[in-house]
Design a protein around this motif. Structure first.
Motif, PDB file in Angstrom:
ATOM      1  N   SER A   1       2.129   0.561  -6.771  1.00 37.45           N
ATOM      2  CA  SER A   1       3.046  -0.032  -7.738  1.00 37.45           C
ATOM      3  C   SER A   1       4.102   0.968  -8.169  1.00 37.45           C
ATOM      4  CB  SER A   1       2.259  -0.526  -8.957  1.00 37.45           C
ATOM      5  OG  SER A   1       1.264  -1.451  -8.574  1.00 37.45           O
ATOM      6  N   SER A   2       4.979   0.519  -9.057  1.00 32.90           N
ATOM      7  CA  SER A   2       6.090   1.359  -9.522  1.00 32.90           C
ATOM      8  C   SER A   2       5.638   2.272 -10.656  1.00 32.90           C
ATOM      9  CB  SER A   2       7.263   0.476  -9.948  1.00 32.90           C
ATOM     10  OG  SER A   2       7.689  -0.329  -8.870  1.00 32.90           O
ATOM     11  N   GLY A   3       4.763   3.185 -10.335  1.00 30.97           N
ATOM     12  CA  GLY A   3       4.203   4.111 -11.309  1.00 30.97           C
ATOM     13  C   GLY A   3       2.821   3.670 -11.762  1.00 30.97           C
ATOM     14  N   ALA A   4       2.008   4.629 -12.232  1.00 40.70           N
ATOM     15  CA  ALA A   4       0.662   4.307 -12.716  1.00 40.70           C
ATOM     16  C   ALA A   4       0.727   3.387 -13.939  1.00 40.70           C
ATOM     17  CB  ALA A   4      -0.102   5.583 -13.041  1.00 40.70           C
ATOM     18  N   LYS A   5       1.788   3.503 -14.741  1.00 41.48           N
ATOM     19  CA  LYS A   5       1.952   2.602 -15.895  1.00 41.48           C
ATOM     20  C   LYS A   5       2.058   1.154 -15.428  1.00 41.48           C
ATOM     21  CE  LYS A   5       4.510   4.026 -19.350  1.00 41.48           C
ATOM     22  NZ  LYS A   5       5.670   4.366 -20.234  1.00 41.48           N
ATOM     23  N   HIS A   6       2.747   0.938 -14.321  1.00 40.10           N
ATOM     24  CA  HIS A   6       2.849  -0.403 -13.746  1.00 40.10           C
ATOM     25  C   HIS A   6       1.496  -0.851 -13.196  1.00 40.10           C
ATOM     26  CE1 HIS A   6       4.844  -3.213 -10.549  1.00 40.10           C
ATOM     27  NE2 HIS A   6       4.411  -3.886 -11.603  1.00 40.10           N
TER      28      HIS A   6
ATOM     29  N   TYR B   1       2.073  15.968  -8.416  1.00 42.31           N
ATOM     30  CA  TYR B   1       3.093  16.445  -7.480  1.00 42.31           C
ATOM     31  C   TYR B   1       4.471  16.544  -8.132  1.00 42.31           C
ATOM     32  CZ  TYR B   1      -0.680  15.290  -4.306  1.00 42.31           C
ATOM     33  OH  TYR B   1      -1.913  15.216  -3.690  1.00 42.31           O
ATOM     34  N   SER B   2       4.510  16.474  -9.461  1.00 46.59           N
ATOM     35  CA  SER B   2       5.769  16.548 -10.189  1.00 46.59           C
ATOM     36  C   SER B   2       6.772  15.520  -9.651  1.00 46.59           C
ATOM     37  CB  SER B   2       6.353  17.968 -10.105  1.00 46.59           C
ATOM     38  OG  SER B   2       7.316  18.171 -11.114  1.00 46.59           O
ATOM     39  N   MET B   3       6.320  14.267  -9.611  1.00 43.70           N
ATOM     40  CA  MET B   3       7.119  13.174  -9.046  1.00 43.70           C
ATOM     41  C   MET B   3       7.286  12.042 -10.059  1.00 43.70           C
ATOM     42  SD  MET B   3       5.531  12.982  -5.170  1.00 43.70           S
ATOM     43  CE  MET B   3       6.627  11.646  -4.648  1.00 43.70           C
ATOM     44  N   THR B   4       7.446  12.389 -11.329  1.00 41.46           N
ATOM     45  CA  THR B   4       7.496  11.347 -12.354  1.00 41.46           C
ATOM     46  C   THR B   4       8.615  10.333 -12.107  1.00 41.46           C
ATOM     47  OG1 THR B   4       8.752  12.919 -13.706  1.00 41.46           O
ATOM     48  CG2 THR B   4       6.401  12.727 -14.149  1.00 41.46           C
ATOM     49  N   GLY B   5       9.757  10.808 -11.654  1.00 36.96           N
ATOM     50  CA  GLY B   5      10.892   9.903 -11.446  1.00 36.96           C
ATOM     51  C   GLY B   5      10.814   9.060 -10.193  1.00 36.96           C
ATOM     52  N   TRP B   6       9.882   9.370  -9.316  1.00 35.21           N
ATOM     53  CA  TRP B   6       9.756   8.615  -8.060  1.00 35.21           C
ATOM     54  C   TRP B   6       9.052   7.279  -8.275  1.00 35.21           C
ATOM     55  CZ3 TRP B   6      11.453  10.782  -3.298  1.00 35.21           C
ATOM     56  CH2 TRP B   6      11.886  12.120  -3.374  1.00 35.21           C
TER      57      TRP B   6
ATOM     58  N   ILE C   1      11.529   4.264  -0.168  1.00 37.07           N
ATOM     59  CA  ILE C   1      11.761   5.698   0.059  1.00 37.07           C
ATOM     60  C   ILE C   1      10.730   6.533  -0.703  1.00 37.07           C
ATOM     61  CG2 ILE C   1      13.448   7.559  -0.252  1.00 37.07           C
ATOM     62  CD1 ILE C   1      15.533   5.044  -0.227  1.00 37.07           C
ATOM     63  N   ALA C   2      10.416   6.111  -1.931  1.00 37.24           N
ATOM     64  CA  ALA C   2       9.412   6.818  -2.723  1.00 37.24           C
ATOM     65  C   ALA C   2       8.029   6.696  -2.095  1.00 37.24           C
ATOM     66  CB  ALA C   2       9.400   6.290  -4.149  1.00 37.24           C
ATOM     67  N   GLN C   3       7.778   5.594  -1.417  1.00 34.37           N
ATOM     68  CA  GLN C   3       6.494   5.450  -0.716  1.00 34.37           C
ATOM     69  C   GLN C   3       6.379   6.471   0.418  1.00 34.37           C
ATOM     70  OE1 GLN C   3       4.766   1.453   0.094  1.00 34.37           O
ATOM     71  NE2 GLN C   3       6.682   0.679  -0.771  1.00 34.37           N
ATOM     72  N   ALA C   4       7.457   6.678   1.141  1.00 38.98           N
ATOM     73  CA  ALA C   4       7.449   7.671   2.220  1.00 38.98           C
ATOM     74  C   ALA C   4       7.201   9.065   1.657  1.00 38.98           C
ATOM     75  CB  ALA C   4       8.779   7.631   2.974  1.00 38.98           C
ATOM     76  N   ALA C   5       7.830   9.374   0.533  1.00 40.25           N
ATOM     77  CA  ALA C   5       7.617  10.671  -0.106  1.00 40.25           C
ATOM     78  C   ALA C   5       6.171  10.815  -0.585  1.00 40.25           C
ATOM     79  CB  ALA C   5       8.583  10.830  -1.276  1.00 40.25           C
ATOM     80  N   SER C   6       5.609   9.740  -1.101  1.00 40.53           N
ATOM     81  CA  SER C   6       4.237   9.774  -1.610  1.00 40.53           C
ATOM     82  C   SER C   6       3.227   9.946  -0.486  1.00 40.53           C
ATOM     83  CB  SER C   6       3.943   8.495  -2.389  1.00 40.53           C
ATOM     84  OG  SER C   6       4.821   8.374  -3.482  1.00 40.53           O
ATOM     85  N   LEU C   7       3.522   9.384   0.663  1.00 38.45           N
ATOM     86  CA  LEU C   7       2.651   9.586   1.819  1.00 38.45           C
ATOM     87  C   LEU C   7       2.587  11.064   2.178  1.00 38.45           C
ATOM     88  CD1 LEU C   7       0.945   8.487   4.163  1.00 38.45           C
ATOM     89  CD2 LEU C   7       3.075   8.064   5.422  1.00 38.45           C
TER      90      LEU C   7
END
Length: 397
Positions: free
Chosen positions: A96-101, A239-244, A273-279
Protein backbone atom coordinates in the motif's frame (compact mmCIF):
# COMPACT_ATOMS: atom_id res chain seq x y z
CA UNK A 1 -21.92 22.24 2.45
CA UNK A 2 -22.54 19.67 5.18
CA UNK A 3 -19.66 17.56 6.47
CA UNK A 4 -20.17 13.92 7.37
CA UNK A 5 -19.97 13.15 11.09
CA UNK A 6 -16.85 11.01 10.55
CA UNK A 7 -15.09 14.03 9.05
CA UNK A 8 -16.06 16.24 12.01
CA UNK A 9 -14.62 13.71 14.45
CA UNK A 10 -11.16 13.53 12.89
CA UNK A 11 -8.42 15.26 14.88
CA UNK A 12 -5.38 16.53 12.94
CA UNK A 13 -2.05 14.84 13.67
CA UNK A 14 -0.34 16.76 16.50
CA UNK A 15 3.05 15.39 15.45
CA UNK A 16 2.72 16.74 11.91
CA UNK A 17 1.28 19.98 13.29
CA UNK A 18 4.29 20.57 15.54
CA UNK A 19 6.66 19.73 12.71
CA UNK A 20 4.83 22.12 10.34
CA UNK A 21 4.92 24.94 12.92
CA UNK A 22 8.65 24.45 13.47
CA UNK A 23 9.31 24.44 9.73
CA UNK A 24 7.26 27.62 9.31
CA UNK A 25 9.39 29.35 11.95
CA UNK A 26 12.54 28.11 10.23
CA UNK A 27 11.31 29.45 6.90
CA UNK A 28 10.82 32.81 8.61
CA UNK A 29 14.47 32.92 9.56
CA UNK A 30 14.17 31.56 13.10
CA UNK A 31 16.53 28.77 14.06
CA UNK A 32 14.48 25.93 15.55
CA UNK A 33 15.81 22.74 17.14
CA UNK A 34 13.15 20.31 15.95
CA UNK A 35 12.71 17.09 17.93
CA UNK A 36 9.34 16.40 16.33
CA UNK A 37 10.44 14.51 13.23
CA UNK A 38 9.19 10.97 12.76
CA UNK A 39 11.60 10.16 9.98
CA UNK A 40 15.30 9.27 9.78
CA UNK A 41 17.60 12.17 8.95
CA UNK A 42 19.64 9.97 6.60
CA UNK A 43 19.29 10.01 2.83
CA UNK A 44 17.75 7.06 1.02
CA UNK A 45 20.64 4.69 0.16
CA UNK A 46 22.09 5.14 -3.34
CA UNK A 47 21.34 1.59 -4.52
CA UNK A 48 17.65 2.13 -3.76
CA UNK A 49 17.53 5.47 -5.57
CA UNK A 50 19.25 3.95 -8.59
CA UNK A 51 16.66 1.16 -8.72
CA UNK A 52 13.99 3.84 -9.08
CA UNK A 53 15.95 5.62 -11.82
CA UNK A 54 16.30 2.35 -13.72
CA UNK A 55 12.59 1.64 -13.33
CA UNK A 56 11.76 5.00 -14.92
CA UNK A 57 14.22 4.36 -17.74
CA UNK A 58 12.58 0.99 -18.39
CA UNK A 59 9.13 2.56 -18.58
CA UNK A 60 7.81 1.17 -15.29
CA UNK A 61 5.39 4.07 -15.04
CA UNK A 62 2.02 2.36 -15.54
CA UNK A 63 -0.56 0.75 -13.30
CA UNK A 64 0.52 -2.37 -11.43
CA UNK A 65 -1.63 -5.01 -9.74
CA UNK A 66 -3.56 -3.37 -6.91
CA UNK A 67 -1.78 -5.36 -4.18
CA UNK A 68 1.68 -4.73 -5.66
CA UNK A 69 3.98 -6.30 -8.23
CA UNK A 70 4.58 -10.03 -7.85
CA UNK A 71 8.39 -9.77 -7.36
CA UNK A 72 7.92 -7.34 -4.46
CA UNK A 73 5.24 -9.43 -2.79
CA UNK A 74 7.42 -12.53 -3.15
CA UNK A 75 10.40 -10.64 -1.71
CA UNK A 76 8.24 -9.64 1.26
CA UNK A 77 7.27 -13.29 1.76
CA UNK A 78 10.95 -14.26 1.70
CA UNK A 79 11.79 -11.49 4.17
CA UNK A 80 9.02 -12.55 6.56
CA UNK A 81 10.20 -16.15 6.42
CA UNK A 82 13.87 -15.31 6.97
CA UNK A 83 13.52 -12.53 9.54
CA UNK A 84 10.35 -13.49 11.37
CA UNK A 85 9.79 -17.21 10.86
CA UNK A 86 6.48 -16.50 9.12
CA UNK A 87 5.28 -18.34 6.02
CA UNK A 88 3.02 -16.43 3.64
CA UNK A 89 2.04 -16.65 -0.03
CA UNK A 90 2.18 -13.54 -2.26
CA UNK A 91 -1.63 -13.57 -2.34
CA UNK A 92 -1.56 -12.84 1.41
CA UNK A 93 0.54 -9.70 0.94
CA UNK A 94 -0.97 -6.29 0.20
CA UNK A 95 1.43 -3.46 -0.67
CA UNK A 96 0.00 0.00 0.00
CA UNK A 97 0.89 3.69 -0.05
CA UNK A 98 2.77 3.62 3.24
CA UNK A 99 2.28 1.61 6.44
CA UNK A 100 -0.31 4.21 7.54
CA UNK A 101 -2.37 3.24 4.49
CA UNK A 102 -1.88 -0.45 5.32
CA UNK A 103 -3.20 0.22 8.82
CA UNK A 104 -6.18 2.13 7.45
CA UNK A 105 -7.10 -0.77 5.19
CA UNK A 106 -6.80 -3.26 8.05
CA UNK A 107 -8.93 -1.24 10.48
CA UNK A 108 -11.57 -0.65 7.81
CA UNK A 109 -12.04 -4.33 6.93
CA UNK A 110 -11.85 -5.62 10.52
CA UNK A 111 -13.86 -3.09 12.56
CA UNK A 112 -17.38 -1.78 12.52
CA UNK A 113 -19.94 0.05 14.67
CA UNK A 114 -20.29 -1.57 18.07
CA UNK A 115 -16.85 -3.20 18.10
CA UNK A 116 -14.27 -2.38 20.76
CA UNK A 117 -10.56 -2.05 20.01
CA UNK A 118 -8.03 -2.33 22.85
CA UNK A 119 -5.35 0.34 22.46
CA UNK A 120 -2.51 0.56 25.01
CA UNK A 121 -1.40 4.10 25.83
CA UNK A 122 0.91 5.78 25.04
CA UNK A 123 -0.09 5.05 21.45
CA UNK A 124 0.81 6.43 18.04
CA UNK A 125 -1.69 9.19 17.30
CA UNK A 126 -3.06 7.69 14.08
CA UNK A 127 -4.27 4.46 15.68
CA UNK A 128 -6.88 6.35 17.67
CA UNK A 129 -8.14 8.33 14.69
CA UNK A 130 -8.30 5.33 12.37
CA UNK A 131 -10.24 3.30 14.93
CA UNK A 132 -12.73 6.16 15.30
CA UNK A 133 -13.17 6.34 11.51
CA UNK A 134 -14.53 2.77 11.49
CA UNK A 135 -17.22 3.57 14.04
CA UNK A 136 -15.60 1.25 16.57
CA UNK A 137 -14.87 2.30 20.16
CA UNK A 138 -11.24 2.71 21.23
CA UNK A 139 -10.68 1.17 24.66
CA UNK A 140 -7.57 2.97 25.90
CA UNK A 141 -5.55 1.15 28.54
CA UNK A 142 -2.90 3.36 30.21
CA UNK A 143 0.50 1.81 30.87
CA UNK A 144 3.05 3.07 33.39
CA UNK A 145 6.58 4.42 33.10
CA UNK A 146 7.45 2.01 35.93
CA UNK A 147 6.49 -0.90 33.65
CA UNK A 148 8.48 0.58 30.74
CA UNK A 149 5.11 1.43 29.19
CA UNK A 150 4.33 -2.24 28.57
CA UNK A 151 0.80 -3.61 28.81
CA UNK A 152 0.51 -6.37 31.40
CA UNK A 153 -1.54 -9.54 30.90
CA UNK A 154 -3.79 -8.50 33.81
CA UNK A 155 -4.51 -5.15 32.14
CA UNK A 156 -5.30 -6.86 28.84
CA UNK A 157 -7.64 -9.37 30.47
CA UNK A 158 -9.47 -6.63 32.37
CA UNK A 159 -10.09 -4.64 29.17
CA UNK A 160 -11.74 -7.50 27.28
CA UNK A 161 -15.53 -7.48 26.94
CA UNK A 162 -18.04 -9.31 24.77
CA UNK A 163 -17.60 -6.55 22.18
CA UNK A 164 -13.80 -6.71 21.95
CA UNK A 165 -12.88 -7.26 18.33
CA UNK A 166 -9.27 -6.16 17.99
CA UNK A 167 -6.03 -5.49 19.86
CA UNK A 168 -3.37 -3.06 18.59
CA UNK A 169 0.27 -3.96 19.22
CA UNK A 170 3.25 -1.76 18.30
CA UNK A 171 6.70 -3.19 19.02
CA UNK A 172 9.17 -1.55 18.71
CA UNK A 173 6.84 1.24 19.68
CA UNK A 174 6.16 4.87 18.94
CA UNK A 175 6.41 7.08 21.05
CA UNK A 176 8.13 5.06 23.79
CA UNK A 177 10.58 2.83 21.89
CA UNK A 178 9.22 -0.11 23.88
CA UNK A 179 10.20 -3.62 22.73
CA UNK A 180 8.20 -6.57 24.05
CA UNK A 181 10.13 -9.76 24.79
CA UNK A 182 9.05 -13.14 23.47
CA UNK A 183 7.84 -14.17 26.92
CA UNK A 184 5.79 -10.98 27.28
CA UNK A 185 4.21 -11.51 23.88
CA UNK A 186 3.45 -15.14 24.70
CA UNK A 187 1.59 -14.06 27.84
CA UNK A 188 -0.49 -11.52 25.91
CA UNK A 189 -0.93 -13.90 22.98
CA UNK A 190 -2.36 -16.64 25.19
CA UNK A 191 -5.15 -14.31 26.31
CA UNK A 192 -5.84 -13.03 22.80
CA UNK A 193 -5.94 -16.48 21.26
CA UNK A 194 -8.17 -17.86 24.03
CA UNK A 195 -10.64 -15.01 23.45
CA UNK A 196 -10.36 -15.13 19.64
CA UNK A 197 -9.39 -11.46 19.40
CA UNK A 198 -7.83 -10.21 16.17
CA UNK A 199 -4.49 -8.40 16.32
CA UNK A 200 -2.95 -5.61 14.30
CA UNK A 201 0.80 -5.85 14.88
CA UNK A 202 2.59 -2.74 13.66
CA UNK A 203 6.24 -3.72 13.16
CA UNK A 204 7.43 -0.75 11.10
CA UNK A 205 10.41 -0.10 13.45
CA UNK A 206 11.46 -3.76 13.42
CA UNK A 207 15.02 -3.23 12.18
CA UNK A 208 15.70 -0.19 14.39
CA UNK A 209 16.50 -2.12 17.56
CA UNK A 210 19.33 -1.84 20.08
CA UNK A 211 21.44 -3.67 22.64
CA UNK A 212 20.37 -7.25 23.36
CA UNK A 213 16.78 -6.60 22.31
CA UNK A 214 15.32 -8.81 19.62
CA UNK A 215 12.21 -8.22 17.57
CA UNK A 216 9.63 -10.99 17.78
CA UNK A 217 6.45 -10.95 15.73
CA UNK A 218 3.46 -12.10 17.77
CA UNK A 219 2.20 -13.89 14.65
CA UNK A 220 5.19 -16.24 14.82
CA UNK A 221 4.32 -17.62 18.26
CA UNK A 222 1.59 -20.07 17.22
CA UNK A 223 -0.53 -21.01 14.18
CA UNK A 224 -3.57 -19.71 16.04
CA UNK A 225 -2.03 -16.29 16.61
CA UNK A 226 -0.89 -16.09 13.01
CA UNK A 227 -4.50 -16.69 11.91
CA UNK A 228 -5.61 -13.80 14.13
CA UNK A 229 -2.90 -11.31 13.14
CA UNK A 230 -2.42 -8.70 10.45
CA UNK A 231 1.31 -7.86 10.35
CA UNK A 232 2.05 -4.29 9.24
CA UNK A 233 5.48 -3.24 8.03
CA UNK A 234 7.15 -1.17 5.34
CA UNK A 235 10.33 0.46 4.09
CA UNK A 236 9.87 4.00 5.42
CA UNK A 237 11.81 3.87 8.68
CA UNK A 238 14.39 1.12 8.13
CA UNK A 239 15.59 2.42 4.77
CA UNK A 240 14.94 6.14 5.24
CA UNK A 241 12.23 6.05 2.56
CA UNK A 242 9.43 7.98 4.26
CA UNK A 243 8.57 9.96 1.13
CA UNK A 244 8.42 6.91 -1.11
CA UNK A 245 5.21 5.77 0.62
CA UNK A 246 5.44 1.98 0.58
CA UNK A 247 4.03 -0.14 3.37
CA UNK A 248 2.68 -3.65 3.38
CA UNK A 249 0.42 -6.03 5.27
CA UNK A 250 0.62 -9.80 5.66
CA UNK A 251 -2.68 -11.37 6.64
CA UNK A 252 -4.91 -14.42 6.42
CA UNK A 253 -6.19 -14.83 2.87
CA UNK A 254 -9.76 -13.48 3.38
CA UNK A 255 -8.45 -10.40 5.18
CA UNK A 256 -5.76 -9.75 2.55
CA UNK A 257 -8.36 -10.03 -0.22
CA UNK A 258 -10.70 -7.62 1.55
CA UNK A 259 -7.87 -5.13 2.05
CA UNK A 260 -6.88 -5.35 -1.62
CA UNK A 261 -10.51 -4.94 -2.72
CA UNK A 262 -10.86 -1.84 -0.53
CA UNK A 263 -7.62 -0.42 -1.91
CA UNK A 264 -8.80 -1.02 -5.47
CA UNK A 265 -11.56 1.52 -4.90
CA UNK A 266 -9.44 4.11 -3.09
CA UNK A 267 -5.85 4.47 -4.30
CA UNK A 268 -5.50 1.52 -6.68
CA UNK A 269 -1.86 0.37 -6.69
CA UNK A 270 0.97 2.05 -4.79
CA UNK A 271 3.42 4.00 -6.96
CA UNK A 272 5.11 1.71 -9.49
CA UNK A 273 8.51 3.41 -9.25
CA UNK A 274 8.50 3.29 -5.44
CA UNK A 275 7.71 -0.42 -5.63
CA UNK A 276 10.83 -1.00 -7.71
CA UNK A 277 12.89 0.93 -5.17
CA UNK A 278 11.34 -1.06 -2.32
CA UNK A 279 12.22 -4.33 -4.00
CA UNK A 280 15.86 -3.26 -3.99
CA UNK A 281 15.60 -2.10 -0.38
CA UNK A 282 14.34 -5.47 0.81
CA UNK A 283 16.55 -7.69 -1.36
CA UNK A 284 19.70 -5.55 -1.61
CA UNK A 285 22.51 -4.84 0.81
CA UNK A 286 21.46 -4.05 4.39
CA UNK A 287 24.67 -2.18 5.23
CA UNK A 288 22.94 1.19 5.38
CA UNK A 289 20.48 -0.11 7.99
CA UNK A 290 23.31 -1.32 10.20
CA UNK A 291 25.09 2.04 9.99
CA UNK A 292 21.92 3.94 10.78
CA UNK A 293 21.14 1.75 13.81
CA UNK A 294 24.68 2.22 15.17
CA UNK A 295 24.38 6.00 14.91
CA UNK A 296 20.89 6.04 16.44
CA UNK A 297 22.17 3.98 19.38
CA UNK A 298 24.84 6.61 20.14
CA UNK A 299 22.28 9.42 19.99
CA UNK A 300 19.82 7.49 22.16
CA UNK A 301 22.41 6.87 24.86
CA UNK A 302 23.48 10.51 24.95
CA UNK A 303 19.89 11.73 25.08
CA UNK A 304 18.80 9.32 27.82
CA UNK A 305 21.87 10.06 29.94
CA UNK A 306 21.30 13.82 29.66
CA UNK A 307 17.60 13.60 30.49
CA UNK A 308 17.92 11.26 33.46
CA UNK A 309 20.52 13.59 34.97
CA UNK A 310 17.86 16.33 35.25
CA UNK A 311 16.10 16.35 38.60
CA UNK A 312 12.44 15.38 38.25
CA UNK A 313 12.78 13.65 34.86
CA UNK A 314 12.23 9.92 34.43
CA UNK A 315 13.31 8.46 31.10
CA UNK A 316 13.42 4.78 30.15
CA UNK A 317 16.13 3.64 27.76
CA UNK A 318 14.18 2.67 24.63
CA UNK A 319 14.93 -0.67 23.05
CA UNK A 320 13.95 0.36 19.52
CA UNK A 321 12.64 3.03 17.13
CA UNK A 322 14.19 6.53 17.43
CA UNK A 323 12.24 8.24 20.19
CA UNK A 324 12.53 8.84 23.92
CA UNK A 325 9.45 9.57 26.03
CA UNK A 326 10.55 11.26 29.26
CA UNK A 327 8.11 11.60 32.14
CA UNK A 328 8.09 15.04 33.82
CA UNK A 329 5.14 14.54 36.14
CA UNK A 330 7.25 15.53 39.15
CA UNK A 331 7.87 18.97 37.61
CA UNK A 332 4.30 19.82 36.65
CA UNK A 333 2.33 22.42 38.55
CA UNK A 334 5.25 24.84 38.46
CA UNK A 335 5.85 27.86 36.22
CA UNK A 336 8.49 29.30 33.90
CA UNK A 337 8.84 33.09 33.66
CA UNK A 338 5.25 33.44 34.86
CA UNK A 339 3.91 30.80 32.46
CA UNK A 340 2.12 27.91 34.19
CA UNK A 341 3.47 24.45 33.34
CA UNK A 342 0.61 22.13 34.27
CA UNK A 343 1.28 19.50 31.63
CA UNK A 344 3.61 18.63 28.78
CA UNK A 345 1.49 20.67 26.39
CA UNK A 346 2.29 23.81 28.38
CA UNK A 347 5.96 22.85 28.40
CA UNK A 348 5.96 22.35 24.61
CA UNK A 349 4.38 25.76 24.07
CA UNK A 350 6.98 27.52 26.24
CA UNK A 351 9.92 25.68 24.72
CA UNK A 352 8.87 26.56 21.17
CA UNK A 353 7.97 30.18 21.89
CA UNK A 354 10.85 31.07 24.20
CA UNK A 355 13.74 28.77 23.31
CA UNK A 356 12.69 27.71 19.78
CA UNK A 357 12.81 24.01 20.63
CA UNK A 358 10.07 21.81 19.16
CA UNK A 359 8.94 18.78 21.16
CA UNK A 360 5.73 16.76 20.85
CA UNK A 361 3.61 16.84 24.02
CA UNK A 362 2.40 13.49 25.30
CA UNK A 363 -1.27 14.46 25.00
CA UNK A 364 -0.88 13.45 21.35
CA UNK A 365 -0.11 9.92 22.54
CA UNK A 366 -2.49 9.69 25.47
CA UNK A 367 -0.18 10.78 28.32
CA UNK A 368 0.37 14.50 28.93
CA UNK A 369 2.80 13.84 31.77
CA UNK A 370 5.40 13.03 29.10
CA UNK A 371 6.75 14.39 25.85
CA UNK A 372 8.37 12.78 22.83
CA UNK A 373 11.80 13.64 21.49
CA UNK A 374 13.05 12.15 18.25
CA UNK A 375 16.76 11.43 17.97
CA UNK A 376 16.46 11.29 14.19
CA UNK A 377 18.42 14.53 14.07
CA UNK A 378 22.08 15.47 14.26
CA UNK A 379 24.12 15.14 17.44
CA UNK A 380 24.78 18.89 17.30
CA UNK A 381 21.03 19.56 17.35
CA UNK A 382 20.56 17.05 20.16
CA UNK A 383 23.24 18.69 22.32
CA UNK A 384 21.98 22.22 21.74
CA UNK A 385 18.34 21.28 22.14
CA UNK A 386 18.93 19.38 25.37
CA UNK A 387 20.88 22.32 26.76
CA UNK A 388 17.83 24.51 26.22
CA UNK A 389 15.36 21.93 27.58
CA UNK A 390 17.55 21.50 30.67
CA UNK A 391 17.69 25.27 31.11
CA UNK A 392 13.90 25.54 31.13
CA UNK A 393 13.31 22.52 33.37
CA UNK A 394 15.86 23.68 35.94
CA UNK A 395 14.30 27.16 35.99
CA UNK A 396 10.79 25.90 36.86
CA UNK A 397 9.54 27.35 40.13
Amino acid sequence: MRLAERAKNISPSPTLSIDAQAKKMTAGGIKVINFGAGEPDFDTPENIKQAAVQAIAKGMTKYTPVAGIEPLRQAICNKLAEDNGLQYEPSQIVVSSGAKHSLYNAFQVLCQEGDEVILPAPYWVTYLEQIKMTGAKPVIVPTRVEDCFKLTPAQLQSAITANTRLFVLNSPGNPTGVVYTKAELEALGEILEKNNIAIISDEIYEKLIYDANRHVSIASLSPGLKDLTVVINGVSKSYSMTGWRIGYAAAPQPVAKAMADLQSHSTSNPTSIAQAASLEAITGTQESVQKMVAEFAKRRDYMVDRLTAIHGVRCNRPGGAFYVFPDVKALLGKSYAGEAINNATDLARVLLAVEHVAIVPGVAFGDDNCFRLSYATSMDNIREGLDLIEKVLKALQ
